[in-house]
Design a protein around this motif. Structure first.
Motif, mmCIF file in Angstrom:
data_model
loop_
_atom_site.group_PDB
_atom_site.id
_atom_site.type_symbol
_atom_site.label_atom_id
_atom_site.label_comp_id
_atom_site.label_asym_id
_atom_site.label_seq_id
_atom_site.Cartn_x
_atom_site.Cartn_y
_atom_site.Cartn_z
ATOM 1 N N TYR A 177 2.425 1.793 -3.471
ATOM 2 C CA TYR A 177 1.485 2.265 -4.482
ATOM 3 C C TYR A 177 0.799 3.569 -4.067
ATOM 4 O O TYR A 177 -0.074 4.061 -4.779
ATOM 5 N N ARG A 180 -5.079 -1.719 -12.221
ATOM 6 C CA ARG A 180 -5.346 -0.480 -12.945
ATOM 7 C C ARG A 180 -4.048 0.232 -13.310
ATOM 8 O O ARG A 180 -3.922 0.806 -14.401
ATOM 9 N N THR A 181 -3.070 0.199 -12.404
ATOM 10 C CA THR A 181 -1.765 0.795 -12.687
ATOM 11 C C THR A 181 -1.095 0.100 -13.860
ATOM 12 O O THR A 181 -0.552 0.739 -14.763
ATOM 13 N N MET A 231 -8.977 -4.347 -2.785
ATOM 14 C CA MET A 231 -8.802 -3.004 -3.340
ATOM 15 C C MET A 231 -7.377 -2.796 -3.844
ATOM 16 O O MET A 231 -7.157 -2.144 -4.864
ATOM 17 N N PHE A 232 -6.392 -3.356 -3.120
ATOM 18 C CA PHE A 232 -5.018 -3.242 -3.604
ATOM 19 C C PHE A 232 -4.857 -3.929 -4.956
ATOM 20 O O PHE A 232 -4.212 -3.382 -5.865
ATOM 21 N N LEU A 248 -1.220 4.088 -1.463
ATOM 22 C CA LEU A 248 -2.586 3.843 -1.010
ATOM 23 C C LEU A 248 -2.682 4.030 0.496
ATOM 24 O O LEU A 248 -1.685 3.991 1.212
ATOM 25 N N ASN A 278 0.829 -1.208 0.000
ATOM 26 C CA ASN A 278 0.000 0.000 0.000
ATOM 27 C C ASN A 278 0.861 1.254 0.000
ATOM 28 O O ASN A 278 0.567 2.235 -0.698
ATOM 29 N N THR A 318 -6.451 0.192 3.088
ATOM 30 C CA THR A 318 -6.773 -0.496 1.838
ATOM 31 C C THR A 318 -6.644 -2.008 2.021
ATOM 32 O O THR A 318 -5.602 -2.504 2.434
ATOM 33 N N GLU A 374 -6.163 -1.717 -7.635
ATOM 34 C CA GLU A 374 -5.267 -0.589 -7.891
ATOM 35 C C GLU A 374 -4.024 -1.037 -8.662
ATOM 36 O O GLU A 374 -3.557 -0.347 -9.572
#
Length: 224
Positions: A96, A113-114, A106-107, A98, A93, A102, A110
């Motif tokens: 990234y 998506r990255t 959810m991680f 975050l 987290n 998180t 993310e």
């Protein structure tokens, strides 16, 4: 957790089809029948989410306390069902950018998506950073892609592929610990001596094209 996807989204390895099913007089269950069975076994604590006729995700919480989390999250039309736990979640987290709260699902969203939008590293490199026992399914409703992975220690069972594998709807099944080598299907025989599917192992004699390292502005999802 349960994920059902139309063939236009996921072109599964042909070896995953059981030869026994081709000779059986019993018709395979339809999607809604599979979902009905899943919900009936977890009726008090399960829910499902359908994405038109293309995809379906179902999830249930655990009846008993466990170190293996069962999580469902969605963000920006990306949905993740996660089972297990990451020992190094706090470090990831922070890496990234975050928040501390998180969770694993959810991680994973993310991180995906990255990678999809601007990731400088191949997906297998990111998965190698995950420490723990886990399996997850991601469905990207915007791009119509599916990303599935299981941890290398094999403690969390994912009934598609084997431990240490990942599947992407564009690039197929591969082992993230040995991303330059192909997966080889080994016949699986049941107690009656009938071939009923396949297990996948790394073929040490093979080589495949590797995803090139690119700048952060590139979109790795278009590779292949």
């Amino acid at each position: 957790m349960l994920g059902i996807f139309k063939q236009k989204l996921v072109n599964a390895p042909k070896e995953l089809n059981s030869p026994a099913s081709l000779n059986s007089c019993i018709k395979p269950k339809l999607s809604h029948e599979i979902l009905k069975d899943f919900m009936s076994c977890n009726s008090s604590n399960a829910f499902s989410m359908c994405f038109g006729n293309d995809a379906l995700l179902a999830y249930s919480t655990s009846y008993k306390p466990s170190i293996n989390h069962r999580l469902f999250s969605g963000l920006d039309n990306i949905y993740c069902v996660f089972l297990g736990g990451l020992h190094n979640l706090s470090m990831l987290n922070k890496q990234y950018g975050l928040s501390k709260g998180t969770n694993e699902a959810m991680f994973i969203i993310e991180a995906y998506r990255t990678l999809r939008d601007r990731g400088p590293y191949p997906a297998d490199q990111v998965l190698k950073e995950l420490e723990g026992s886990f399996a997850f399914v991601i469905y990207d409703n915007k791009d119509g892609t599916v990303f599935v992975a299981s941890g290398s220690n094999g403690h969390i069972e994912l009934y598609w592929g084997i431990a240490g594998c990942m599947f992407h709807s564009e690039h197929g099944l591969m082992n993230f610990e040995h991303p330059t080598q192909k997966m080889k299907a080994m016949p699986r025989i049941d107690s009656e001596g009938v071939m009923c599917g396949a297990n996948f192992n790394v073929d040490s004699q093979s080589k495949i094209q590797v995803m090139p390292r690119v700048g952060s502005e590139a979109n790795w999802a278009t590779w292949g």
